[in-house]
Design a protein around this motif. Structure first.
Motif, PDB file in Angstrom:
ATOM      1  N   GLN A  91       0.842  -1.199   0.000  1.00  0.00           N
ATOM      2  CA  GLN A  91       0.000   0.000   0.000  1.00  0.00           C
ATOM      3  C   GLN A  91       0.875   1.246   0.000  1.00  0.00           C
ATOM      4  O   GLN A  91       1.965   1.250   0.580  1.00  0.00           O
ATOM      5  N   PRO A  92       0.444   2.315  -0.664  1.00  0.00           N
ATOM      6  CA  PRO A  92       1.235   3.554  -0.633  1.00  0.00           C
ATOM      7  C   PRO A  92       1.454   4.036   0.797  1.00  0.00           C
ATOM      8  O   PRO A  92       0.536   3.997   1.623  1.00  0.00           O
ATOM      9  N   GLU A  93       2.652   4.473   1.095  1.00  0.00           N
ATOM     10  CA  GLU A  93       2.989   4.976   2.425  1.00  0.00           C
ATOM     11  C   GLU A  93       3.689   6.328   2.294  1.00  0.00           C
ATOM     12  O   GLU A  93       4.521   6.513   1.402  1.00  0.00           O
ATOM     13  N   GLU A  94       3.343   7.236   3.162  1.00  0.00           N
ATOM     14  CA  GLU A  94       4.008   8.538   3.229  1.00  0.00           C
ATOM     15  C   GLU A  94       5.219   8.408   4.147  1.00  0.00           C
ATOM     16  O   GLU A  94       5.080   8.035   5.311  1.00  0.00           O
ATOM     17  N   ARG A  95       6.404   8.697   3.605  1.00  0.00           N
ATOM     18  CA  ARG A  95       7.618   8.572   4.413  1.00  0.00           C
ATOM     19  C   ARG A  95       8.572   9.724   4.108  1.00  0.00           C
ATOM     20  O   ARG A  95       8.528  10.316   3.030  1.00  0.00           O
ATOM     21  N   LYS A  96       9.447   9.982   5.092  1.00  0.00           N
ATOM     22  CA  LYS A  96      10.501  10.966   4.911  1.00  0.00           C
ATOM     23  C   LYS A  96      11.770  10.246   4.477  1.00  0.00           C
ATOM     24  O   LYS A  96      12.119   9.207   5.025  1.00  0.00           O
ATOM     25  N   LEU A  97      12.470  10.801   3.463  1.00  0.00           N
ATOM     26  CA  LEU A  97      13.718  10.239   2.978  1.00  0.00           C
ATOM     27  C   LEU A  97      14.861  11.245   3.159  1.00  0.00           C
ATOM     28  O   LEU A  97      14.666  12.449   2.956  1.00  0.00           O
ATOM     29  N   HIS A  98      16.019  10.725   3.545  1.00  0.00           N
ATOM     30  CA  HIS A  98      17.223  11.545   3.673  1.00  0.00           C
ATOM     31  C   HIS A  98      17.801  11.836   2.292  1.00  0.00           C
ATOM     32  O   HIS A  98      17.844  10.984   1.418  1.00  0.00           O
ATOM     33  N   ARG A  99      18.294  13.041   2.108  1.00  0.00           N
ATOM     34  CA  ARG A  99      19.140  13.346   0.952  1.00  0.00           C
ATOM     35  C   ARG A  99      20.597  13.237   1.385  1.00  0.00           C
ATOM     36  O   ARG A  99      20.921  13.247   2.576  1.00  0.00           O
ATOM     37  N   ALA A 100      21.477  13.199   0.390  1.00  0.00           N
ATOM     38  CA  ALA A 100      22.904  13.103   0.698  1.00  0.00           C
ATOM     39  C   ALA A 100      23.423  14.360   1.390  1.00  0.00           C
ATOM     40  O   ALA A 100      24.434  14.306   2.116  1.00  0.00           O
ATOM     41  N   ASP A 101      22.757  15.521   1.190  1.00  0.00           N
ATOM     42  CA  ASP A 101      23.228  16.773   1.800  1.00  0.00           C
ATOM     43  C   ASP A 101      22.692  16.970   3.204  1.00  0.00           C
ATOM     44  O   ASP A 101      22.868  18.034   3.798  1.00  0.00           O
ATOM     45  N   GLY A 102      21.998  15.976   3.765  1.00  0.00           N
ATOM     46  CA  GLY A 102      21.506  16.062   5.127  1.00  0.00           C
ATOM     47  C   GLY A 102      20.071  16.530   5.224  1.00  0.00           C
ATOM     48  O   GLY A 102      19.471  16.466   6.305  1.00  0.00           O
ATOM     49  N   THR A 103      19.476  17.020   4.140  1.00  0.00           N
ATOM     50  CA  THR A 103      18.080  17.448   4.174  1.00  0.00           C
ATOM     51  C   THR A 103      17.183  16.227   3.962  1.00  0.00           C
ATOM     52  O   THR A 103      17.644  15.126   3.648  1.00  0.00           O
ATOM     53  N   TRP A 104      15.886  16.427   4.137  1.00  0.00           N
ATOM     54  CA  TRP A 104      14.948  15.330   3.937  1.00  0.00           C
ATOM     55  C   TRP A 104      13.726  15.862   3.201  1.00  0.00           C
ATOM     56  O   TRP A 104      13.514  17.068   3.096  1.00  0.00           O
TER      57      TRP A 104
END
Length: 232
Positions: A202-215
């Motif tokens: 099922q679709p899930e809302e999640r936060k992902l890290h970027r390589a520069d430290g932001t999300w």
């Protein structure tokens, strides 16, 4: 056909075999080896009739009271008939044997041609299937790489096997740093080690890290794809 049936019955052939014998003669009487055998048989028929007449005479002779030995002229006639029929018998048998060998050779040739034809068709079908699979694979790879959304191929343990260009841009990471590692490493919130997020589908809302430290927030959907080796 009625005359043929009567002739075969008179020749003491099994009535169950007579329809096949008639069909065989009807359709194969022109075949060289069979025609030669039939011609030999016809040339021998007068001698067969002579033997039949001699048999009738001998039967009548032995029925007479005080019948003596068979007359020498009868024995001489039997010897003459035998001398005529023996070569015909050999010719008849040899014609049938030659025909049997020819039929066997033709059947072998036909079987070989049929096998080659089937093998050729199988090869063409195999090549067509391979081309179709390759074309489908090429289209899938093109769609995967050129998709406007981030996409990744994972194994059943959640390890990244491949990532498209859009996903590498979103995470600010080159593809080679993504492959071979769990995709869940990029989640901001920890996830269960059993990888249940993939199994739910099922679709899930999640936060992902970027390589520069932001999300950033994203919607993730996992779809299982079964292949022949039972991997996903």
């Amino acid at each position: 056909e009625d005359a043929a049936w009567g002739g075969f019955l008179q020749g003491r052939n099994n009535p169950d075999d007579i329809p096949r014998l008639i069909r065989f003669y009807k359709y194969f009487s022109g075949v060289p080896f069979f025609a030669e055998a039939v011609s030999t048989w016809r040339r021998g028929e007068p001698q067969i009739f002579r033997l039949q007449r001699i048999a009738d005479r001998l039967e009548a002779h032995w029925r007479e009271p005080g019948a003596g030995t068979v007359a020498p002229e009868v024995l001489a006639e039997l010897d003459a008939i035998n001398a005529i029929l023996q070569p015909m018998e050999r010719d008849f048998a040899e014609n049938l044997l030659r025909g049997a060998r020819k039929v066997r050779t033709l059947l072998l040739l036909f079987s070989s041609v049929l096998f080659l034809a089937i093998a050729g068709l199988a090869l063409l079908a195999s090549r067509s299937a391979i081309r179709s699979v390759r074309a489908t694979e090429s289209r899938f790879r093109a769609a995967f790489q050129q998709a406007s959304v981030g996409m990744a191929k994972l194994d059943r343990d959640g390890i990244v096997l491949a990532a498209n260009e859009e996903l590498t841009c979103m995470l600010l990471r080159p593809a080679e740093t993504l492959t071979g590692k769990p995709f869940s490493e990029h989640f901001v919130e920890p996830v269960p080690a059993d990888g249940g997020w993939m199994a739910r589908g099922q679709p899930e809302e999640r936060k992902l890290h970027r390589a520069d430290g932001t999300w950033f927030w994203c919607r993730i959907t996992a779809s299982a794809v079964h292949v022949e080796d039972d991997s996903e």
